[in-house]
Design a protein around this motif. Sequence first.
Motif, short mmCIF file in Angstrom:
data_model
loop_
_atom_site.label_atom_id
_atom_site.label_comp_id
_atom_site.label_asym_id
_atom_site.label_seq_id
_atom_site.Cartn_x
_atom_site.Cartn_y
_atom_site.Cartn_z
N THR A 115 0.86 -1.18 0.00
CA THR A 115 0.00 0.00 0.00
C THR A 115 0.89 1.23 0.00
O THR A 115 1.72 1.39 0.90
N PRO A 116 0.77 2.10 -0.99
CA PRO A 116 1.68 3.25 -1.05
C PRO A 116 1.54 4.16 0.17
O PRO A 116 0.44 4.37 0.68
N SER A 117 2.67 4.70 0.60
CA SER A 117 2.64 5.73 1.63
C SER A 117 2.19 7.06 1.04
O SER A 117 1.59 7.89 1.73
N HIS A 127 -5.72 -0.44 -9.34
CA HIS A 127 -5.86 1.02 -9.30
C HIS A 127 -6.52 1.47 -7.99
O HIS A 127 -6.13 2.49 -7.40
N ALA A 128 -7.52 0.74 -7.55
CA ALA A 128 -8.15 1.08 -6.28
C ALA A 128 -7.15 0.98 -5.13
O ALA A 128 -7.13 1.81 -4.22
N HIS A 129 -6.31 -0.04 -5.18
CA HIS A 129 -5.30 -0.24 -4.13
C HIS A 129 -4.26 0.88 -4.14
O HIS A 129 -3.80 1.32 -3.07
N ASP A 181 7.14 -4.09 -7.82
CA ASP A 181 6.07 -3.81 -6.88
C ASP A 181 5.42 -2.49 -7.28
O ASP A 181 6.05 -1.43 -7.22
N ASP A 182 4.15 -2.54 -7.69
CA ASP A 182 3.49 -1.32 -8.16
C ASP A 182 3.30 -0.30 -7.04
O ASP A 182 3.26 0.90 -7.30
N GLY A 183 3.18 -0.77 -5.80
CA GLY A 183 3.11 0.17 -4.69
C GLY A 183 4.41 0.94 -4.52
O GLY A 183 4.40 2.15 -4.24
N LEU A 188 6.45 1.60 -7.00
CA LEU A 188 6.52 2.53 -8.12
C LEU A 188 5.75 3.82 -7.81
O LEU A 188 6.19 4.91 -8.18
N VAL A 189 4.61 3.69 -7.15
CA VAL A 189 3.86 4.89 -6.76
C VAL A 189 4.66 5.69 -5.74
O VAL A 189 4.79 6.92 -5.84
N ASP A 190 5.22 5.04 -4.75
CA ASP A 190 5.96 5.77 -3.72
C ASP A 190 7.19 6.48 -4.28
O ASP A 190 7.62 7.51 -3.74
N LEU A 191 7.75 5.97 -5.36
CA LEU A 191 8.90 6.63 -5.97
C LEU A 191 8.53 7.98 -6.58
O LEU A 191 9.41 8.80 -6.86
N LEU A 192 7.24 8.24 -6.76
CA LEU A 192 6.81 9.54 -7.25
C LEU A 192 7.15 10.65 -6.27
O LEU A 192 7.24 11.82 -6.66
N THR A 193 7.35 10.30 -5.01
CA THR A 193 7.79 11.29 -4.03
C THR A 193 9.12 11.92 -4.45
O THR A 193 9.36 13.11 -4.22
N ASP A 194 9.99 11.13 -5.07
CA ASP A 194 11.27 11.64 -5.55
C ASP A 194 11.21 12.14 -6.99
O ASP A 194 11.95 13.05 -7.37
N ILE A 195 10.33 11.55 -7.78
CA ILE A 195 10.22 11.95 -9.18
C ILE A 195 9.55 13.32 -9.31
O ILE A 195 9.96 14.15 -10.13
N ALA A 196 8.52 13.56 -8.51
CA ALA A 196 7.81 14.85 -8.51
C ALA A 196 7.69 15.31 -7.06
O ALA A 196 6.65 15.15 -6.43
#
Length: 309
Positions: free
Chosen positions: A26-28, A71-73, A268-270, A272-280
């Motif tokens: 679950t993404p932070s 996507h819901a997750h 892990d797709d979760g 990948l989402v959390d890496l957006l913290t560094d990407i944007a």
Amino acid sequence: MTEPALREGRSAPSPECPPPHPSPRTPSLVLPPGSCDAHCHILGPAEVFPYSPQRTFTPLDAPKEQLAALHAHLGLSRAVVVQSSCNGSDHRVLCDALAAGGGRLRGVALIGETTTRAEIEALHSAGVRGFRLNFLPHLRTAPTRQEIDSVLERVDGLDWVAQLHVTGSGVADCESLIRSLPGRVVIDHLARVDLADGPHSPALRVLRTLLDTGDVWLKVSGVDRVSRQGPPYADAVALAASFVAHAPERVVWGTDYPHVNIKGAAPDDGLLVDLLTDIAPDPGLLRRLMVDNPTDLYDFPPDQHMEQT
């Protein structure tokens, strides 16, 4: 495997098509409302939507219900579904997903010289807003200029995005083509550049120059494909972040689910989402990347509230 079974799309999955991560975290990071997965695929079920007999790989099924649950997750409420080459020009699986999406989905098609204008207009009505050109040899022979011009003629007036899938030096090799294409062009997965070529490689130099034209967009997705370090893909994340900072109004992001044609296990797709913290790293940049830019690029309704899938 018998030939009839192959025609019906039931052959065993290819080795480069592992199953998706069995339990993505679950993404932070809480994504802004209306966030869009701007690159994902729906595959099968093969019994209903058979894979093309001309395909170069056979995936595991990843039907629309599976994608919606992911996507819901992850906290994503919109998506752009890209027609996979394993389905060829049979867009039934894509149109089925778009019809079930309730306005939350857009599509990118695979069309060619045999696709009629009537078929393209039907795809547009279904929610397709782009076409993909594959320049990866394991997927197909690169399209000729004649084929590309034929496609451009067929989509004229629809304001579709031209989506290019290249790798290595491909973005530099295709520079003149990209500059000649009318309308907006989006380049997949950080152009799948080879980071071994260094931060000043011809591919990266050309990519930045193309972004500066104002007509070229970049998907800062696929860090798992580009990285030479493995999770958490710090080298590719830094590259993605540099492009978000360079052209914040012309970048989008996607999961690339279910991650076909990869080496090793699926990411892990979760994560990948959390890496957006560094990407944007700024809330304004994140909203542009995940909401405003895909709304613009793929013609989503700008004011329609989108519940999560």
